[in-house]
Enzyme design. Structure first.
Site, PDB file in Angstrom:
ATOM      1  CG  HIS A 184      -5.510  -1.952   8.714  1.00  0.00           C
ATOM      2  ND1 HIS A 184      -5.431  -0.583   9.273  1.00  0.00           N
ATOM      3  CD2 HIS A 184      -4.275  -2.384   9.049  1.00  0.00           C
ATOM      4  CE1 HIS A 184      -4.210  -0.171   9.262  1.00  0.00           C
ATOM      5  NE2 HIS A 184      -3.447  -1.136   9.414  1.00  0.00           N
TER       6      HIS A 184
ATOM      7  CG  ASP B 212      -0.051  -0.414   2.514  1.00  0.00           C
ATOM      8  OD1 ASP B 212       1.069  -0.615   2.500  1.00  0.00           O
ATOM      9  OD2 ASP B 212      -0.966  -0.636   3.526  1.00  0.00           O
TER      10      ASP B 212
ATOM     11  CG  ASN C 145      -8.768  -1.252  11.913  1.00  0.00           C
ATOM     12  OD1 ASN C 145      -7.769  -1.570  11.549  1.00  0.00           O
ATOM     13  ND2 ASN C 145      -9.288   0.100  11.174  1.00  0.00           N
TER      14      ASN C 145
ATOM     15  CD  GLU D  70      -8.447   1.362   7.437  1.00  0.00           C
ATOM     16  OE1 GLU D  70      -8.357   0.352   8.469  1.00  0.00           O
ATOM     17  OE2 GLU D  70      -7.876   2.440   7.746  1.00  0.00           O
TER      18      GLU D  70
END
Ligand code: F6R
Length: 238
Positions: free
Chosen positions: A135, A64, A133, A140
């Site tokens: 990810h 990413d 979280n 996400e």
């Protein structure tokens, strides 16, 4: 799934290094998927200093990159990779792929990225970190398990977690390009690293909880060839 638990971050990093080293020694032309983040620093440091590994035929695809950040900006993921790994190993520049944060046509760029991975027969070995979280990459919570490389909106949790690298929260980009869940799951082998007590809860959810798009990393339970390396703190809720 194989879960390896190490005493601390240093041992975790050496263990991750040994795993990757053995794969590179077996297949010198491998396609390697790479992640950024503080968890990966120890692995990259070992790859850069301990080893005499030959990277001349290795091709890498990073997961990413932020949209709107120049690749030479110290906060870009490109800069992180150059600084912590690529400038220290003998990988040819043309073999390094990272999404381009200043791209004009992001959709076309994502399609191109996906095709470049495909052209090389997919990812042989994917290195992963996990966000608080759940990810992986910038996939996400709520990301489709069928997703491929695409533009995504960053969650408030992720923007807050990453704000420490920026002057203030308003400077943290709102979007990124990320390899998709389907692309990651298509990797022939994957290695997930997590360190520290702040990852213990999400590691429990991801590895032992229900497989749900609300916890993107939970899909890794279905990966046919996954090694998870944790330190004691990250494993404390398992
Ligand atoms: C970024 C990526 C993310 C990070 C994760 C953990 O390329 O893939 O999944 O690995 O956010 O980041 P740290 O290690 O900083 O907690």
């Amino acid at each position: 799934m194989i879960i390896i638990i190490k005493e601390d971050y240093e041992e975790l990093s050496i263990s991750a290094f040994r795993e990757l080293e053995s794969r590179i020694k077996k297949k010198s032309k491998m396609v390697l998927g790479l992640a950024t983040g503080s968890t990966l620093l120890g692995l990259y440091q070992n790859l850069a200093t301990v080893s005499d590994l030959d990277f001349s035929s290795i091709v890498t695809f990073n997961l990413d990159e932020y949209i709107g950040i120049d690749p030479n900006d110290p906060r870009s993921y490109n800069f992180f990779m150059q600084e912590n790994l690529f400038s220290k190993i003998n990988i040819p520049e043309k073999n390094v792929f990272i999404p381009y944060g200043l791209v004009h046509n992001a959709e076309r760029h994502c399609e191109w990225y996906e095709k470049e991975i495909e052209k090389r027969g997919g990812i042989d070995f994917q290195v992963l970190g996990i966000g608080g979280n759940g990810h992986i990459g910038f996939n996400e919570p709520g990301s489709s398990f069928n997703s491929v490389t695409r533009v995504v909106d960053l969650s408030e949790k992720t923007r807050n977690d990453n704000a420490k690298f920026f002057d203030n929260i308003n400077e943290v980009p709102k979007q990124a390009i990320t390899m998709g869940m389907k692309t990651i799951m298509a990797s022939k082998e994957a290695m997930l690293l997590a360190s520290g007590a702040n990852k213990a809860e999400i590691i429990k959810k991801a590895l032992k909880g229900p497989i749900t798009e609300d916890v993107p990393a939970s899909i890794l339970q279905n990966h046919p060839n996954l090694t998870v390396i944790l330190d004691k703190e990250a494993s404390q809720n398992l």
